[in-house]
Design a protein around this motif. Structure first.
Motif, PDB file in Angstrom:
ATOM      1  N   PRO A 157       0.808  -1.225   0.000  1.00  0.00           N
ATOM      2  CA  PRO A 157       0.000   0.000   0.000  1.00  0.00           C
ATOM      3  C   PRO A 157       0.843   1.279   0.000  1.00  0.00           C
ATOM      4  O   PRO A 157       0.427   2.286  -0.573  1.00  0.00           O
ATOM      5  N   ALA A 158       2.014   1.242   0.627  1.00  0.00           N
ATOM      6  CA  ALA A 158       2.877   2.431   0.631  1.00  0.00           C
ATOM      7  C   ALA A 158       3.329   2.771  -0.790  1.00  0.00           C
ATOM      8  O   ALA A 158       3.384   3.946  -1.176  1.00  0.00           O
ATOM      9  N   PHE A 159       3.652   1.747  -1.569  1.00  0.00           N
ATOM     10  CA  PHE A 159       4.023   1.973  -2.967  1.00  0.00           C
ATOM     11  C   PHE A 159       2.847   2.558  -3.726  1.00  0.00           C
ATOM     12  O   PHE A 159       2.999   3.519  -4.491  1.00  0.00           O
ATOM     13  N   ASP A 160       1.668   2.003  -3.523  1.00  0.00           N
ATOM     14  CA  ASP A 160       0.480   2.493  -4.229  1.00  0.00           C
ATOM     15  C   ASP A 160       0.219   3.965  -3.913  1.00  0.00           C
ATOM     16  O   ASP A 160      -0.135   4.750  -4.808  1.00  0.00           O
ATOM     17  N   ARG A 161       0.401   4.347  -2.641  1.00  0.00           N
ATOM     18  CA  ARG A 161       0.170   5.743  -2.264  1.00  0.00           C
ATOM     19  C   ARG A 161       1.142   6.676  -2.978  1.00  0.00           C
ATOM     20  O   ARG A 161       0.756   7.765  -3.444  1.00  0.00           O
TER      21      ARG A 161
END
Length: 219
Positions: A157-161
């Motif tokens: 999720p950090a990458f997606d953000r």
């Protein structure tokens, strides 16, 4: 995305849609001494067959006399903006945690590459070099090498953000400067391409806002 101040030039302002000012920085060739090997406008991820076939035949010869400073600044900014966005979208297409974000990245990357197939011939028709005059500069809406490094180090999720924020900024800013080209540009072919870019970005921005996690990531 981290941002830095633009070089102090006559009549300059922060590059927030004031394309006439950005044109001055582009025409002046604002490459950074810290980047001894400037990127060229051919430095992007491999293009898809669909993107290659969408490109019109490139014209030869110089038409720079008919290009205004706004035209020059716009095309010299928009080309590296797309190139850098393609790099982030390539990562997202391979590594995004959310499947719908991966699919979005694939489609947006193809669109950005198709735009590059129109921007590069426009540079040639205007008699401009295929050199990124903004190499090493942290321009609003530009995906930087620092951004790409951060994305490569992130996961899940950090990458997606990071992707959602970076692509949102790219789409918003490139639409804003393209609207300035439509209003103030001197070349009909550049204004026509700018209109197409704005339409595409409005569509993709609306879709991006509906992706899972976008509301929380973008605020």
């Amino acid at each position: 995305m981290n941002r830095m101040n633009l070089p102090k030039l006559p009549h300059r302002a922060a590059a927030l849609g004031l394309l006439g000012v950005l044109a001055l920085t582009g025409a002046a060739g604002c490459s950074s001494a810290a980047d001894s090997t400037p990127r060229t406008t051919a430095d992007s991820a491999p293009r898809t067959a669909e993107a290659r076939t969408s490109a019109p035949p490139s014209a030869t010869g110089s038409a720079s006399a008919s290009a205004s400073a706004t035209d020059v600044g716009w095309v010299q900014l928009m080309t590296p903006m797309n190139q850098q966005a393609v790099k982030l979208l390539t990562l997202a297409a391979e590594r995004a945690d959310e499947p719908r974000l991966r699919a979005f990245a694939v489609r947006l990357r193809a669109d950005q590459e198709a735009e590059l197939d129109r921007l590069r011939p426009l540079l040639t028709r205007m008699g401009l070099p295929l050199t990124d005059v903004h190499a090493g500069h942290d321009m609003p809406g530009m995906v930087t090498e620092r951004d790409l490094t951060a994305a490569r180090a992130a996961e899940g999720p950090a990458f997606d953000r990071l992707v959602l924020a970076g692509i949102r900024d790219h789409l918003r800013q490139s639409a804003q400067v393209s609207r300035s080209e439509i209003t103030a540009g001197g070349r009909a072919d550049a204004r026509e391409l700018a209109r197409a870019l704005v339409t595409a970005r409005e569509t993709f921005l609306a879709e991006l806002a509906r992706l899972p996690g976008a509301e929380r990531a973008l605020g």
